[in-house]
Motif scaffolding. Structure first.
Motif, PDB file in Angstrom:
ATOM      1  N   ASP B  79      55.362  17.047  22.568  1.00  0.00           N
ATOM      2  CA  ASP B  79      55.066  17.998  23.466  1.00  0.00           C
ATOM      3  C   ASP B  79      53.740  17.918  23.755  1.00  0.00           C
ATOM      4  O   ASP B  79      53.047  18.219  23.059  1.00  0.00           O
ATOM      5  CB  ASP B  79      55.385  19.285  23.075  1.00  0.00           C
ATOM      6  N   LEU B  80      53.197  17.449  25.087  1.00  0.00           N
ATOM      7  CA  LEU B  80      51.632  16.994  25.383  1.00  0.00           C
ATOM      8  C   LEU B  80      51.058  18.483  25.310  1.00  0.00           C
ATOM      9  O   LEU B  80      49.711  18.676  24.849  1.00  0.00           O
ATOM     10  CB  LEU B  80      51.672  16.635  26.738  1.00  0.00           C
ATOM     11  N   ALA B  81      51.687  19.622  25.805  1.00  0.00           N
ATOM     12  CA  ALA B  81      50.894  20.934  25.689  1.00  0.00           C
ATOM     13  C   ALA B  81      50.488  21.517  24.338  1.00  0.00           C
ATOM     14  O   ALA B  81      49.468  21.943  24.105  1.00  0.00           O
ATOM     15  CB  ALA B  81      51.883  22.020  26.519  1.00  0.00           C
ATOM     16  N   ARG B  82      51.238  21.321  23.334  1.00  0.00           N
ATOM     17  CA  ARG B  82      51.225  21.338  21.913  1.00  0.00           C
ATOM     18  C   ARG B  82      49.892  20.569  21.385  1.00  0.00           C
ATOM     19  O   ARG B  82      49.287  20.840  20.897  1.00  0.00           O
ATOM     20  CB  ARG B  82      52.241  21.448  21.224  1.00  0.00           C
ATOM     21  N   ALA B  83      50.134  19.133  21.894  1.00  0.00           N
ATOM     22  CA  ALA B  83      48.959  18.535  21.570  1.00  0.00           C
ATOM     23  C   ALA B  83      47.669  18.961  22.086  1.00  0.00           C
ATOM     24  O   ALA B  83      46.633  18.722  21.305  1.00  0.00           O
ATOM     25  CB  ALA B  83      49.213  16.862  21.857  1.00  0.00           C
ATOM     26  N   GLN B  84      47.652  19.430  23.444  1.00  0.00           N
ATOM     27  CA  GLN B  84      46.537  19.551  23.878  1.00  0.00           C
ATOM     28  C   GLN B  84      45.825  21.105  23.434  1.00  0.00           C
ATOM     29  O   GLN B  84      44.785  21.165  23.227  1.00  0.00           O
ATOM     30  CB  GLN B  84      46.689  19.875  25.551  1.00  0.00           C
ATOM     31  N   GLU B  85      46.960  21.854  22.953  1.00  0.00           N
ATOM     32  CA  GLU B  85      46.331  23.021  22.338  1.00  0.00           C
ATOM     33  C   GLU B  85      45.755  22.887  21.110  1.00  0.00           C
ATOM     34  O   GLU B  85      44.610  23.339  20.569  1.00  0.00           O
ATOM     35  CB  GLU B  85      47.669  23.757  22.229  1.00  0.00           C
ATOM     36  N   PHE B  86      46.333  21.994  20.159  1.00  0.00           N
ATOM     37  CA  PHE B  86      45.842  21.481  18.852  1.00  0.00           C
ATOM     38  C   PHE B  86      44.315  20.849  19.405  1.00  0.00           C
ATOM     39  O   PHE B  86      43.531  21.242  18.523  1.00  0.00           O
ATOM     40  CB  PHE B  86      46.946  20.478  18.309  1.00  0.00           C
ATOM     41  N   ALA B  87      44.504  20.174  20.164  1.00  0.00           N
ATOM     42  CA  ALA B  87      43.170  19.393  20.530  1.00  0.00           C
ATOM     43  C   ALA B  87      41.851  20.276  20.674  1.00  0.00           C
ATOM     44  O   ALA B  87      40.939  20.073  20.445  1.00  0.00           O
ATOM     45  CB  ALA B  87      43.290  18.403  21.616  1.00  0.00           C
ATOM     46  N   LYS B  88      42.397  21.221  21.514  1.00  0.00           N
ATOM     47  CA  LYS B  88      41.270  22.173  21.826  1.00  0.00           C
ATOM     48  C   LYS B  88      40.968  23.039  20.688  1.00  0.00           C
ATOM     49  O   LYS B  88      39.661  23.150  20.607  1.00  0.00           O
ATOM     50  CB  LYS B  88      41.901  23.039  23.086  1.00  0.00           C
ATOM     51  N   LEU B  89      41.766  23.451  20.132  1.00  0.00           N
ATOM     52  CA  LEU B  89      41.557  24.163  18.812  1.00  0.00           C
ATOM     53  C   LEU B  89      40.540  23.364  17.773  1.00  0.00           C
ATOM     54  O   LEU B  89      39.589  23.858  17.331  1.00  0.00           O
ATOM     55  CB  LEU B  89      42.785  24.637  18.026  1.00  0.00           C
ATOM     56  N   HIS B  90      40.873  22.175  17.797  1.00  0.00           N
ATOM     57  CA  HIS B  90      40.173  21.412  16.710  1.00  0.00           C
ATOM     58  C   HIS B  90      39.061  20.563  17.357  1.00  0.00           C
ATOM     59  O   HIS B  90      38.576  19.772  16.652  1.00  0.00           O
ATOM     60  CB  HIS B  90      41.053  20.672  15.921  1.00  0.00           C
ATOM     61  N   ASN B  91      38.811  20.576  18.709  1.00  0.00           N
ATOM     62  CA  ASN B  91      37.855  19.911  19.353  1.00  0.00           C
ATOM     63  C   ASN B  91      37.942  18.316  19.255  1.00  0.00           C
ATOM     64  O   ASN B  91      37.086  17.662  18.857  1.00  0.00           O
ATOM     65  CB  ASN B  91      36.488  20.315  18.877  1.00  0.00           C
ATOM     66  N   ILE B  92      39.257  18.005  19.475  1.00  0.00           N
ATOM     67  CA  ILE B  92      39.535  16.542  19.486  1.00  0.00           C
ATOM     68  C   ILE B  92      39.461  15.740  20.847  1.00  0.00           C
ATOM     69  O   ILE B  92      39.953  16.572  21.693  1.00  0.00           O
ATOM     70  CB  ILE B  92      40.994  16.380  18.848  1.00  0.00           C
ATOM     71  N   PRO B  93      38.846  14.995  21.089  1.00  0.00           N
ATOM     72  CA  PRO B  93      38.715  14.356  22.492  1.00  0.00           C
ATOM     73  C   PRO B  93      40.044  14.120  23.122  1.00  0.00           C
ATOM     74  O   PRO B  93      40.281  14.252  24.437  1.00  0.00           O
ATOM     75  CB  PRO B  93      37.779  13.098  22.461  1.00  0.00           C
ATOM     76  N   LYS B  94      41.022  13.299  22.448  1.00  0.00           N
ATOM     77  CA  LYS B  94      41.997  12.977  23.239  1.00  0.00           C
ATOM     78  C   LYS B  94      43.399  13.756  22.792  1.00  0.00           C
ATOM     79  O   LYS B  94      43.638  13.806  21.350  1.00  0.00           O
ATOM     80  CB  LYS B  94      42.309  11.593  23.081  1.00  0.00           C
TER      81      LYS B  94
END
Lengths: 375, 375
Positions: B79-94
């Motif tokens: 689920d891209l939205a979950r990945a994006q949320e996770f990325a945002k929380l952990h400051n992950i570029p992609k």
């Protein structure tokens, strides 16, 4: 009351004394050497079978109790000299060189049998046949068949019989039972216990003809805890493995899993080869009771309801085993039962002994350990 | 050196910089996007599979390490939205909405696979096929057959592969291994361990199609300790029993005894239904090492050689599981191995994973728990 009237010819003082004695006698039943029933004003008169290490500890533990309640009156061993030496050390009035003599001694209420495992059954039968109450050191017998026979003999003779599972009478075990009854950990569903001590070198453990092996000697302590908590019903499944000594064919180590109704589970590790941690853990949904090492005679129990620390009294003579002064608690239960006319203890009943014997049989069968008595 | 000479046409400063870069490059191998070999001066670039709870903890644990050594470059979830949320929380570029995209990302050195058990094998194969080094959350796969196939795939592709048995890389486990090597307890002969936590309500444990059951989820921690201490050779005997959920057919509890050569024995109790004491005891003739609760990620080890207390660093983000900051130690081992060109870790080798998988298979077989992958 007619007997009291007979006393009228004596002086007032004698009359008073006689009256008191006879009223006491009528409370306790008529006192004769043959049919003496134990009265709360009388000391329980113990006879001891064997002059070995556990007997030393049992008698030493009794010495901490009031002499008004517990008196060791005689000791018997196959070797009279050893019996006499034991009697001297413990200040016991009579020493016998045979168990038959002790069985026939009318001044004994109850016999403590503390010799090697293989003797528990025949000596137990002998004492019961002579109308003695009996406390048998654990294991009660070598197997369930013998245990059943001994229990039936005691019932037929109307005497008290108990396996000396002393752990259950300690303050620590009282707390465990109270905690469980009060729901301190919720429904107990898991037990984990190890009992490991390096004892395989000792003849009583090493030799099969003596009823050796670690299951009967120390494993029983794990099993009695499990049956105390989960009840005497047989587990649905028993999975076990272990090692058997090459030379003697007795069990040296045994690991087992006992699965009970409702998914309750006990895991135990028994080792006669090495020291293990020897704590026991009883867990329920609300928490765990830790029965601290040595879990079979603990002085500390950690529970959600609080910690119990037991202080042990000292005795004049020396003990051989750890915390043996706690052996006295079972002696108090024996006296209580006999006074109350109970032929078995509710805390360590005949059914408990049979359930434990069945588990011991099962574990030995899985490991391939057989005594002559099993055949 | 010819490349260095080419730089002579630039200014002195540029020449110096270029020389340094090229000397580094020759140490690490030629740096291109396709064939980048990790150099000690470069950060290990992590890609994360799944945005679940353990991945949160792994990434949070990495955040405690130097950014010069560990960087999370991408996260992928179905689920891209979950990945994006996770990325945002952990400051992950992609952030990717598919694992394939992550597999194809050339800027990733190593993949951490933290999704449900049934996905470890297919996603592991996918990442290996794309030449990625892989750290797979435990269990490595659902069974030994899958584990063997995954290991062979990694070997064929010349990439690093490790099962994320993080316990083994903690300071506490380092001490355990050192103690055993130094003879602090003599030859270890007995292990007693329980792992019980009420987790059967969670889908990943409850559902068989996800590779549920308590053996794979928590039992593995007992088994990895046992194989670490007793070695990866199969036990001579395994006795086990337990309970299986009626609705889903997965193991809820399991008690087992593992008997090894020389009479070495391990007893373990696993419960997905309730909290147990969760200490582990490793005993030898000279003493016992107590690996204190939580034994799978301990901060305290009591040993005859002394007590180790580990202080844990804090992280900015929150952890889901107990002491998860210790997940970072395995990440450091992954980096060390990759830098050294080692395709497996000696501390948690392929052979270890296969031995553990074989035990898991055996326990599940005894309990009657089968995954589709077993058929």
């Amino acid at each position: 009351m007619s007997l009291v009237l007979l006393s009228l010819k004596f002086s007032k003082n004698v009359l008073l004394l006689t009256t008191i004695l006879l009223v006491e006698s009528s409370r306790c039943g008529l006192v004769t050497r043959a049919t003496r029933k134990l009265c709360s004003r009388m000391a329980t008169r113990w006879g001891i079978v064997s002059a070995g290490r556990i007997c030393n500890d049992f008698v030493t533990a009794l010495s901490v109790l009031s002499q008004d309640e517990h008196q060791v009156k005689a000791i018997a061993a196959r070797d009279l000299a050893r019996a006499q030496e034991f009697a001297k050390l413990h200040n016991i009035p009579k020493a016998y060189g045979s168990y038959e003599e002790l069985a026939k001694d009318k001044d004994i209420d109850v016999i403590y049998i503390g010799n090697v495992n293989c003797d528990h059954f025949p000596i137990g039968k002998l004492m019961i046949a002579h109308g003695k109450h009996v406390l048998v050191e654990k294991p009660l017998c070598l197997n369930k068949a013998q245990s059943t026979e001994l229990i039936n003999a005691a019932k037929a003779k109307n005497v008290f019989l108990m396996e000396a599972v002393w752990s259950r009478f300690t303050p620590a075990y009282n707390k465990i039972r109270e905690d469980i009854a009060n729901g301190a950990i919720g429904e107990p569903s898991n037990i984990n216990v190890t009992f490991g001590v390096p004892i395989m070198g000792k003849d009583r453990i090493k030799l099969r003809e003596l009823g050796g092996g670690c299951i009967l000697d120390i494993g029983i302590y794990c099993l009695q805890l499990i049956t105390m908590v989960f009840g005497t019903g047989a587990p649905l499944k028993v999975a076990a493995t272990g090692t058997v000594s090459v030379s003697e064919g007795v069990d040296e180590t045994c690991g087992a899993v006992l699965l009970y109704e409702g998914g309750k589970m006990a895991t135990l590790a028994i080792s006669g080869k090495m020291l293990l941690q020897n704590d026991a853990f009883v867990s329920g949904e609300k928490g765990t009771i830790k029965v601290c090492n040595p879990f079979w005679t603990p002085t500390r129990v950690e529970s959600p309801s609080g910690v119990l620390d037991v202080e042990l009294p000292t005795a004049t003579n020396k003990f051989n085993f750890t915390n043996s002064v706690q052996l006295r608690h079972q002696a108090q239960e024996v006296r209580r039962c006999i006074l109350a006319g109970e032929l078995e203890s509710k805390v360590m009943s005949h059914q408990d002994s049979l359930a434990i014997a069945a588990l011991e049989d099962q574990l030995r069968r899985i490991l391939g350990v057989q005594y002559a008595a099993d055949l």
